[in-house]
Motif scaffolding. Structure first.
Motif, mmCIF file in Angstrom:
data_model
loop_
_atom_site.group_PDB
_atom_site.id
_atom_site.type_symbol
_atom_site.label_atom_id
_atom_site.label_comp_id
_atom_site.label_asym_id
_atom_site.label_seq_id
_atom_site.Cartn_x
_atom_site.Cartn_y
_atom_site.Cartn_z
ATOM 1 N N THR A 1 0.818 -1.214 0.000
ATOM 2 C CA THR A 1 0.000 0.000 0.000
ATOM 3 C C THR A 1 0.854 1.267 0.000
ATOM 4 O O THR A 1 0.332 2.366 -0.107
ATOM 5 N N ARG A 2 2.182 1.114 0.101
ATOM 6 C CA ARG A 2 3.056 2.287 -0.054
ATOM 7 C C ARG A 2 3.355 2.554 -1.523
ATOM 8 O O ARG A 2 3.868 3.606 -1.872
ATOM 9 N N THR A 3 3.086 1.570 -2.381
ATOM 10 C CA THR A 3 3.327 1.778 -3.809
ATOM 11 C C THR A 3 2.194 2.620 -4.389
ATOM 12 O O THR A 3 1.181 2.856 -3.735
ATOM 13 N N THR A 4 2.367 3.046 -5.626
ATOM 14 C CA THR A 4 1.377 3.956 -6.221
ATOM 15 C C THR A 4 0.039 3.271 -6.456
ATOM 16 O O THR A 4 -0.998 3.916 -6.443
ATOM 17 N N GLY A 5 0.031 1.970 -6.663
ATOM 18 C CA GLY A 5 -1.244 1.290 -6.891
ATOM 19 C C GLY A 5 -1.005 -0.137 -7.321
ATOM 20 O O GLY A 5 0.142 -0.560 -7.534
ATOM 21 N N ARG B 1 -6.594 1.697 -8.286
ATOM 22 C CA ARG B 1 -6.161 1.980 -6.914
ATOM 23 C C ARG B 1 -6.511 0.816 -6.002
ATOM 24 O O ARG B 1 -7.260 -0.085 -6.392
ATOM 25 N N TYR B 2 -5.959 0.837 -4.796
ATOM 26 C CA TYR B 2 -6.300 -0.181 -3.798
ATOM 27 C C TYR B 2 -7.700 0.094 -3.259
ATOM 28 O O TYR B 2 -8.001 1.212 -2.868
#
Lengths: 139, 124
Positions: free
Chosen positions: B69-73, B79-80
């Motif tokens: 969840t730290r990545t862009t998606g 999106r998450y």
């Protein structure tokens, strides 16, 4: 303690379940909560069904594949059919009202340190244990 | 990725996830309601296996969810889609309690129920 205690199989099976949840999140951004995924099958939101169908089909396929490749898993249901039906209704209604089950709250929610999921997991485990206690030791 | 690519990739990865999940349920024994009830029967012949299943799953999901969840998606979605409700309410508590009662009656929660009732020939 039960002689059927199998911590290594349990732990390794848990690793697989965790890997499945990570794959679903990383690949398509979804939480692997089985009750929520199955519930969405009925909602018929455009473009939101194919992945749900695929996941739900995958569950028995994975169990079958394990049975063919390794060992046929034991599936023993001691409850009578009317009890299974009543239990199914409670599980279905309860997981929708409470927004999740063992996978969504217990595995994915706790992993995110969600207070709601931690509390829900404690509540459904306590309610399950109380139900078994009443059924096996009081009735 | 364009929407055509996504419409193929999403079910493909969901299928792979479901297969892994189902195999994990079978290997761990959680597909077996009798074994799940053994975990809930704390006053009887207690079988703590389910706790080891959760431990195994959380060992993977806790660090991986944090990193992911730290990545862009995600790879194949915009999106998450994470639950947004916060705080405790009556619906959550009553729902979890009802689910727990149903779970304790037969030993089925949704994942194992789908995996077992379709894949197996449960001996009722």
């Amino acid at each position: 303690m039960s002689p059927e205690f199998t911590p290594v199989h349990g732990f390794v099976g848990g690793l697989l379940i965790g890997a499945a949840a990570v794959l679903l999140l990383v690949a398509i951004g979804r939480v692997a909560g089985v009750s929520g995924i199955a519930d969405g099958l009925l909602a018929r939101v455009a473009g939101d069904r194919a992945w749900r169908v695929a996941f739900v089909v995958g569950l028995p396929l994975g169990a079958l594949a394990y049975g063919i490749g390794f060992a046929e898993p034991e599936i023993r249901v001691d409850a009578t059919l009317p009890v299974v039906i009543a239990a199914g209704l409670l599980v279905g209604f309860g997981t929708r009202l409470g927004s999740g089950c063992t996978s969504g709250h217990g595995v994915c929610g706790i992993a995110r340190w969600s207070l709601r999921s931690i509390v829900a997991t404690i509540v459904f485990m306590a309610a399950g244990a109380a139900t078994v206690f009443v059924a096996r030791h009081l009735a | 990725m364009n929407s055509t690519g996504r419409s193929f990739a999403q079910p493909a990865f969901a299928l792979a996830s479901g297969v892994l999940f189902g195999a994990g349920l079978a290997l761990s024994g959680m597909i077996n309601p009798a074994k799940v009830l053994g975990f809930l029967d704390v006053a009887g012949n207690w079988d703590p296996t389910l706790a080891f299943v959760m431990l195994g799953a959380l060992v993977v999901t806790m660090p991986a969810f944090r990193l992911a969840t730290r990545t862009t998606g995600p790879w194949f979605a915009p999106r998450y889609m994470l639950p947004e409700r916060k705080g405790l309410d009556a619906r959550l508590l009553i729902g979890a309690a009802l689910f727990g009662v149903g779970w304790g009656l037969a030993g089925f929660c949704p994942g194992p129920a789908i995996a077992a009732l379709v894949a197996g020939e449960p001996r009722v």
